[in-house]
Design a protein around this motif. Structure first.
Motif, PDB file in Angstrom:
ATOM      1  N   GLY A 233       0.798  -1.223   0.000  1.00  0.00           N
ATOM      2  CA  GLY A 233       0.000   0.000   0.000  1.00  0.00           C
ATOM      3  C   GLY A 233       0.826   1.266   0.000  1.00  0.00           C
ATOM      4  O   GLY A 233       0.558   2.203  -0.751  1.00  0.00           O
ATOM      5  N   PHE A 234       1.871   1.320   0.865  1.00  0.00           N
ATOM      6  CA  PHE A 234       2.676   2.536   1.007  1.00  0.00           C
ATOM      7  C   PHE A 234       4.149   2.251   0.737  1.00  0.00           C
ATOM      8  O   PHE A 234       4.703   1.260   1.203  1.00  0.00           O
ATOM      9  N   ILE A 235       4.785   3.173   0.001  1.00  0.00           N
ATOM     10  CA  ILE A 235       6.221   3.126  -0.251  1.00  0.00           C
ATOM     11  C   ILE A 235       6.758   4.527   0.003  1.00  0.00           C
ATOM     12  O   ILE A 235       6.132   5.516  -0.383  1.00  0.00           O
ATOM     13  N   LYS A 236       7.907   4.615   0.650  1.00  0.00           N
ATOM     14  CA  LYS A 236       8.479   5.918   1.024  1.00  0.00           C
ATOM     15  C   LYS A 236       9.863   6.069   0.417  1.00  0.00           C
ATOM     16  O   LYS A 236      10.716   5.197   0.575  1.00  0.00           O
ATOM     17  N   ILE A 237      10.089   7.209  -0.276  1.00  0.00           N
ATOM     18  CA  ILE A 237      11.399   7.557  -0.808  1.00  0.00           C
ATOM     19  C   ILE A 237      11.831   8.861  -0.144  1.00  0.00           C
ATOM     20  O   ILE A 237      11.158   9.883  -0.282  1.00  0.00           O
ATOM     21  N   ILE A 238      12.960   8.799   0.577  1.00  0.00           N
ATOM     22  CA  ILE A 238      13.450   9.952   1.319  1.00  0.00           C
ATOM     23  C   ILE A 238      14.720  10.484   0.659  1.00  0.00           C
ATOM     24  O   ILE A 238      15.578   9.723   0.208  1.00  0.00           O
TER      25      ILE A 238
ATOM     26  N   ARG B  45      -5.977  -7.785  -3.175  1.00  0.00           N
ATOM     27  CA  ARG B  45      -4.926  -6.772  -3.197  1.00  0.00           C
ATOM     28  C   ARG B  45      -5.491  -5.384  -2.921  1.00  0.00           C
ATOM     29  O   ARG B  45      -6.712  -5.180  -2.920  1.00  0.00           O
ATOM     30  N   LYS B  46      -4.567  -4.453  -2.709  1.00  0.00           N
ATOM     31  CA  LYS B  46      -4.934  -3.057  -2.503  1.00  0.00           C
ATOM     32  C   LYS B  46      -5.469  -2.469  -3.816  1.00  0.00           C
ATOM     33  O   LYS B  46      -4.988  -2.781  -4.900  1.00  0.00           O
ATOM     34  N   LEU B  47      -6.451  -1.609  -3.691  1.00  0.00           N
ATOM     35  CA  LEU B  47      -6.975  -0.918  -4.872  1.00  0.00           C
ATOM     36  C   LEU B  47      -6.120   0.286  -5.246  1.00  0.00           C
ATOM     37  O   LEU B  47      -6.160   0.760  -6.382  1.00  0.00           O
ATOM     38  N   LEU B  48      -5.356   0.792  -4.278  1.00  0.00           N
ATOM     39  CA  LEU B  48      -4.535   1.984  -4.507  1.00  0.00           C
ATOM     40  C   LEU B  48      -3.197   1.822  -3.799  1.00  0.00           C
ATOM     41  O   LEU B  48      -3.139   1.501  -2.615  1.00  0.00           O
ATOM     42  N   GLN B  49      -2.129   2.025  -4.550  1.00  0.00           N
ATOM     43  CA  GLN B  49      -0.792   2.043  -3.967  1.00  0.00           C
ATOM     44  C   GLN B  49      -0.288   3.479  -3.963  1.00  0.00           C
ATOM     45  O   GLN B  49      -0.509   4.229  -4.918  1.00  0.00           O
ATOM     46  N   ILE B  50       0.385   3.855  -2.873  1.00  0.00           N
ATOM     47  CA  ILE B  50       0.770   5.254  -2.666  1.00  0.00           C
ATOM     48  C   ILE B  50       2.270   5.342  -2.449  1.00  0.00           C
ATOM     49  O   ILE B  50       2.827   4.658  -1.580  1.00  0.00           O
ATOM     50  N   VAL B  51       2.925   6.190  -3.248  1.00  0.00           N
ATOM     51  CA  VAL B  51       4.364   6.411  -3.125  1.00  0.00           C
ATOM     52  C   VAL B  51       4.583   7.814  -2.581  1.00  0.00           C
ATOM     53  O   VAL B  51       4.134   8.805  -3.181  1.00  0.00           O
ATOM     54  N   LEU B  52       5.274   7.905  -1.454  1.00  0.00           N
ATOM     55  CA  LEU B  52       5.551   9.184  -0.804  1.00  0.00           C
ATOM     56  C   LEU B  52       6.994   9.604  -1.089  1.00  0.00           C
ATOM     57  O   LEU B  52       7.930   8.861  -0.770  1.00  0.00           O
ATOM     58  N   PHE B  53       7.170  10.778  -1.670  1.00  0.00           N
ATOM     59  CA  PHE B  53       8.496  11.352  -1.881  1.00  0.00           C
ATOM     60  C   PHE B  53       8.650  12.513  -0.898  1.00  0.00           C
ATOM     61  O   PHE B  53       7.811  13.423  -0.886  1.00  0.00           O
ATOM     62  N   ALA B  54       9.702  12.488  -0.097  1.00  0.00           N
ATOM     63  CA  ALA B  54       9.783  13.484   0.974  1.00  0.00           C
ATOM     64  C   ALA B  54      11.216  13.731   1.409  1.00  0.00           C
ATOM     65  O   ALA B  54      12.119  12.935   1.151  1.00  0.00           O
ATOM     66  N   GLN B  55      11.395  14.848   2.093  1.00  0.00           N
ATOM     67  CA  GLN B  55      12.662  15.169   2.735  1.00  0.00           C
ATOM     68  C   GLN B  55      12.735  14.428   4.078  1.00  0.00           C
ATOM     69  O   GLN B  55      11.718  13.933   4.577  1.00  0.00           O
ATOM     70  N   PRO B  56      13.920  14.329   4.682  1.00  0.00           N
ATOM     71  CA  PRO B  56      14.077  13.560   5.927  1.00  0.00           C
ATOM     72  C   PRO B  56      13.161  13.995   7.063  1.00  0.00           C
ATOM     73  O   PRO B  56      12.912  13.214   7.988  1.00  0.00           O
ATOM     74  N   GLU B  57      12.670  15.228   7.013  1.00  0.00           N
ATOM     75  CA  GLU B  57      11.771  15.695   8.076  1.00  0.00           C
ATOM     76  C   GLU B  57      10.539  14.803   8.214  1.00  0.00           C
ATOM     77  O   GLU B  57       9.936  14.733   9.303  1.00  0.00           O
TER      78      GLU B  57
END
Length: 307
Positions: free
Chosen positions: A45-50, A156-168
């Motif tokens: 569901g969730f993926i994080k890129i810092i 499965r999940k209907l929506l996958q979410i990728v978060l792009f963010a700074q270290p904060e």
């Protein structure tokens, strides 16, 4: 542009606008893309890129969106994270091509999104939402994202979410109110800065894409200063290279040397602070040596005067 003609270029090589045509496949970006592919294939569901400011998160996001084009994937992109819950749902609905009444409630929006996601799942299509600069997203909107991730079938999940963010963002996720969102982040990757070799490769790649076909434009000493001043951050590399090339062009010179790069660094506060910090131990050692020599000379003269 005379600047481009002077260096034999078709287009500016160090523009700050994220352009996938200039994408340089560093080990960090390559690993990040692989993490994203694995996570998306597994249906998380969730993926994080810092990444720190200027490390290429937006460019990586656009590269991912381009790679997901086709009949299998439906992509949505939200570049503005400063959205309330209602604005977030409406923005996602717009990206998915859902027409919503002006007076639709938050619940109405969520129902419409869920219905569209179910229809897309029946067609065998997978939906990915990418959000940039998530570290500034309001807490209620972050919680609303978690609720969106609840939309799923038995498989499965209907929506996958990728978060792009700074270290904060990592600090914010430690807050008790966001613990449920934190627990759902199955995949995460942190973009590293470029090393000295990576900086040289990055500069050469962008010059090649921009049309340069001659010999080296940047002297080895200039590249060494660039790596130190930029800390391996692509945005700072672009800024410093552009300024150094302008300095060389202004002098009618075609090779960017150390004096041109130093001029660029002096004109860039962030880079200037880095270079001075790196040189401080040497400056302190030199100052100590000079003081020591002066004291020795004074002692010698004093002894000579006494005799």
């Amino acid at each position: 542009m005379l600047y481009l003609q002077h260096f034999g270029l078709r287009e500016p090589p160090f523009s700050l606008t994220p352009d996938t045509g200039f994408f340089y496949n560093t080990s960090g970006h390559r690993e990040a893309l692989e993490v994203l592919r694995v996570a998306l294939r597994s249906g998380e569901g969730f993926i994080k890129i810092i990444g720190e400011v200027g490390t290429g998160k937006t460019l990586l996001c656009r590269k991912l969106l381009n790679a997901l084009e086709g009949d299998t994937w439906v992509t949505a992109y939200l570049p503005n994270p400063l959205l309330g819950v209602a604005e977030l749902y409406r923005a996602l609905a717009d990206e998915l091509g859902i027409g919503l009444p002006v007076k639709a409630t938050v619940n109405d929006n969520l129902k419409a999104i869920n219905s569209q996601l179910i229809d897309l799942a029946r067609q065998g299509r997978r939906v990915v939402l990418c959000i940039d600069e998530v570290q500034v997203m309001p807490e209620k909107s972050l919680e609303a994202l978690r609720l969106l991730s609840n939309l799923e079938t038995e498989k499965r999940k209907l929506l996958q979410i990728v978060l792009f963010a700074q270290p904060e963002l990592e600090d914010r996720l430690q807050q008790p109110g966001l613990r449920q969102l934190r627990q759902r982040l199955a995949f995460s990757y942190r973009l590293p800065p470029l090393d000295h070799q990576g900086v040289s490769g990055y500069v050469g790649h962008r010059l090649l894409v921009a049309g340069h076909q001659g010999g080296a434009l940047f002297a080895p000493g200039a590249l060494k200063l660039l790596a130190r001043g930029s800390r391996g951050i692509p945005r700072l590399i672009n800024i410093l290279c552009h300024k150094a090339m302008l300095s060389a062009y202004g002098r009618g010179e075609s090779l960017i040397g150390t004096r041109h790069m130093l001029a660029a660094i002096r004109d860039t506060d962030d880079a200037q602070a880095t270079v001075w910090r790196d040189y401080l131990p040497w400056l302190y050692a030199l100052a100590a040596l000079i003081i020591g020599l002066e004291i020795s000379a004074l002692v010698y003269l004093a002894r000579g005067g006494a005799s």
